[in-house]
Design a protein around this motif. Sequence first.
Motif, PDB file in Angstrom:
ATOM      1  N   ILE A 128       7.614  -6.301   1.706  1.00 14.76           N
ATOM      2  CA  ILE A 128       6.743  -6.434   0.536  1.00 14.76           C
ATOM      3  C   ILE A 128       7.575  -6.148  -0.709  1.00 14.76           C
ATOM      4  N   PRO A 129       7.595  -7.071  -1.665  1.00 18.25           N
ATOM      5  CA  PRO A 129       8.427  -6.861  -2.871  1.00 18.25           C
ATOM      6  C   PRO A 129       7.964  -5.671  -3.705  1.00 18.25           C
ATOM      7  N   VAL A 130       8.918  -5.078  -4.390  1.00 21.03           N
ATOM      8  CA  VAL A 130       8.634  -3.994  -5.338  1.00 21.03           C
ATOM      9  C   VAL A 130       8.763  -4.530  -6.758  1.00 21.03           C
ATOM     10  N   ILE A 131       7.800  -4.200  -7.596  1.00 21.13           N
ATOM     11  CA  ILE A 131       7.864  -4.559  -9.009  1.00 21.13           C
ATOM     12  C   ILE A 131       7.770  -3.279  -9.831  1.00 21.13           C
ATOM     13  N   PRO A 132       8.858  -2.849 -10.474  1.00 28.06           N
ATOM     14  CA  PRO A 132       8.826  -1.623 -11.287  1.00 28.06           C
ATOM     15  C   PRO A 132       8.138  -1.888 -12.627  1.00 28.06           C
ATOM     16  N   ALA A 133       6.826  -2.092 -12.565  1.00 24.03           N
ATOM     17  CA  ALA A 133       6.082  -2.596 -13.720  1.00 24.03           C
ATOM     18  C   ALA A 133       5.718  -1.524 -14.732  1.00 24.03           C
ATOM     19  N   LEU A 134       5.773  -0.256 -14.336  1.00 26.55           N
ATOM     20  CA  LEU A 134       5.293   0.813 -15.215  1.00 26.55           C
ATOM     21  C   LEU A 134       6.440   1.589 -15.848  1.00 26.55           C
ATOM     22  N   THR A 152      -6.935  14.371 -16.515  1.00 25.19           N
ATOM     23  CA  THR A 152      -7.304  13.058 -17.070  1.00 25.19           C
ATOM     24  C   THR A 152      -6.854  12.954 -18.523  1.00 25.19           C
ATOM     25  N   LYS A 153      -7.089  14.003 -19.291  1.00 26.60           N
ATOM     26  CA  LYS A 153      -6.669  14.019 -20.695  1.00 26.60           C
ATOM     27  C   LYS A 153      -5.146  13.988 -20.804  1.00 26.60           C
ATOM     28  N   ASN A 154      -4.486  14.720 -19.942  1.00 22.53           N
ATOM     29  CA  ASN A 154      -3.033  14.794 -19.958  1.00 22.53           C
ATOM     30  C   ASN A 154      -2.388  13.436 -19.689  1.00 22.53           C
ATOM     31  N   MET A 155      -2.989  12.657 -18.792  1.00 20.96           N
ATOM     32  CA  MET A 155      -2.384  11.377 -18.398  1.00 20.96           C
ATOM     33  C   MET A 155      -2.829  10.207 -19.269  1.00 20.96           C
ATOM     34  N   GLY A 160       2.856   2.656 -19.818  1.00 21.39           N
ATOM     35  CA  GLY A 160       2.894   1.340 -20.431  1.00 21.39           C
ATOM     36  C   GLY A 160       3.566   0.378 -19.469  1.00 21.39           C
ATOM     37  N   ILE A 161       3.690  -0.860 -19.886  1.00 17.30           N
ATOM     38  CA  ILE A 161       4.317  -1.887 -19.054  1.00 17.30           C
ATOM     39  C   ILE A 161       5.810  -1.940 -19.366  1.00 17.30           C
ATOM     40  N   ALA A 162       6.609  -1.935 -18.319  1.00 17.06           N
ATOM     41  CA  ALA A 162       8.061  -1.996 -18.491  1.00 17.06           C
ATOM     42  C   ALA A 162       8.460  -3.278 -19.204  1.00 17.06           C
ATOM     43  N   GLN A 163       9.487  -3.186 -20.022  1.00 16.37           N
ATOM     44  CA  GLN A 163       9.940  -4.349 -20.776  1.00 16.37           C
ATOM     45  C   GLN A 163      10.502  -5.429 -19.841  1.00 16.37           C
ATOM     46  N   LYS A 164      10.218  -6.664 -20.180  1.00 18.34           N
ATOM     47  CA  LYS A 164      10.699  -7.836 -19.446  1.00 18.34           C
ATOM     48  C   LYS A 164      10.249  -7.860 -17.988  1.00 18.34           C
ATOM     49  N   ILE A 165       9.134  -7.185 -17.718  1.00 17.50           N
ATOM     50  CA  ILE A 165       8.542  -7.221 -16.387  1.00 17.50           C
ATOM     51  C   ILE A 165       7.178  -7.889 -16.500  1.00 17.50           C
ATOM     52  N   THR A 179      -4.621  13.930  -5.884  1.00 21.92           N
ATOM     53  CA  THR A 179      -5.450  15.136  -5.846  1.00 21.92           C
ATOM     54  C   THR A 179      -6.715  14.978  -6.684  1.00 21.92           C
ATOM     55  N   THR A 180      -6.574  14.500  -7.925  1.00 21.82           N
ATOM     56  CA  THR A 180      -7.751  14.189  -8.747  1.00 21.82           C
ATOM     57  C   THR A 180      -7.863  12.692  -9.012  1.00 21.82           C
ATOM     58  N   GLY A 181      -6.756  11.981  -8.877  1.00 20.89           N
ATOM     59  CA  GLY A 181      -6.743  10.549  -9.168  1.00 20.89           C
ATOM     60  C   GLY A 181      -6.364  10.219 -10.595  1.00 20.89           C
ATOM     61  N   ALA A 182      -6.065  11.240 -11.407  1.00 21.02           N
ATOM     62  CA  ALA A 182      -5.774  10.997 -12.823  1.00 21.02           C
ATOM     63  C   ALA A 182      -4.566  10.082 -13.004  1.00 21.02           C
ATOM     64  N   THR A 183      -3.521  10.296 -12.213  1.00 17.66           N
ATOM     65  CA  THR A 183      -2.289   9.526 -12.395  1.00 17.66           C
ATOM     66  C   THR A 183      -2.478   8.071 -11.988  1.00 17.66           C
ATOM     67  N   VAL A 184      -3.007   7.840 -10.782  1.00 19.88           N
ATOM     68  CA  VAL A 184      -3.141   6.458 -10.318  1.00 19.88           C
ATOM     69  C   VAL A 184      -4.184   5.697 -11.126  1.00 19.88           C
ATOM     70  N   CYS A 185      -5.232   6.388 -11.568  1.00 21.63           N
ATOM     71  CA  CYS A 185      -6.249   5.703 -12.381  1.00 21.63           C
ATOM     72  C   CYS A 185      -5.693   5.305 -13.743  1.00 21.63           C
ATOM     73  N   GLU A 186      -4.873   6.155 -14.346  1.00 17.98           N
ATOM     74  CA  GLU A 186      -4.257   5.808 -15.619  1.00 17.98           C
ATOM     75  C   GLU A 186      -3.250   4.684 -15.442  1.00 17.98           C
ATOM     76  N   ALA A 187      -2.506   4.699 -14.339  1.00 19.21           N
ATOM     77  CA  ALA A 187      -1.564   3.611 -14.068  1.00 19.21           C
ATOM     78  C   ALA A 187      -2.310   2.290 -13.890  1.00 19.21           C
ATOM     79  N   ALA A 188      -3.422   2.328 -13.160  1.00 25.36           N
ATOM     80  CA  ALA A 188      -4.230   1.117 -12.973  1.00 25.36           C
ATOM     81  C   ALA A 188      -4.788   0.629 -14.300  1.00 25.36           C
ATOM     82  N   ARG A 189      -5.241   1.567 -15.139  1.00 29.12           N
ATOM     83  CA  ARG A 189      -5.782   1.183 -16.456  1.00 29.12           C
ATOM     84  C   ARG A 189      -4.729   0.481 -17.301  1.00 29.12           C
TER      85      ARG A 189
END
Length: 211
Positions: A128-134, A152-155, A160-165, A179-189
């Motif tokens: 499965i390919p990896v895309i370093p998009a973040l 949630t506030k901290n994250m 942002g989106i990596a340049q040229k990706i 643990t709370t989902g703050a990191t993955v939810c912010e990444a998804a957003r």
Amino acid sequence: MQVFSELSQLLFPTRCYGCNAIGISICSNCRREWHPHYYLTHIGGLRVNSAVLYSPTASKIILAAKERGLKGADELIIDAIVHVLSRANFDKYNVRLVPIPSSAINRRRRGRSFIPDICDEISERTSIPVIPALRILRRVKDQSTLSAPARTKNMHGAFGIAQKIYPRGDLILIDDVVTTGATVCEAARALNSHGFAVLGSVTACVAQPLR
């Protein structure tokens, strides 16, 4: 060579990553806690697929990989995530792996980018390919002592989106633990706000209940 190996074991004996007992890299007791299954959690509409329930043993294994750079601990995390990818029924999707990036401070301190490096190994095993998009836009606090609202506030706005990706396909966020989902939810957003399709997240560990 055998003599050297035996001498090395006397001076630097192998210890369990989970309980530090001398013997093998993960003892039978800790293996019972680190035994990949399949757990599905929904956090703010994001589907999170995980292998192992977060526990003191799991925490020590993750720290052994993340902070001490122990290859055997890396392998346990890689195996857990590969297990979930095989169980999560992604076959009908055009899946791409998107690692949660490490901060510049942590990259320098650890001498590597933990999750991106893990993702490269996972990609080799699964094709499965990896895309370093973040990318990380700003410094964030250590999350370990923060409450769920504070995390949630901290994250918020941290990614942002990596340049040229320009990620295409169905994106799967990869992280070690939720643990709370703050990191993955912010990444998804961050990805969704730029029009990219986030299918969900895969983590080695999940806290239940979420903190």
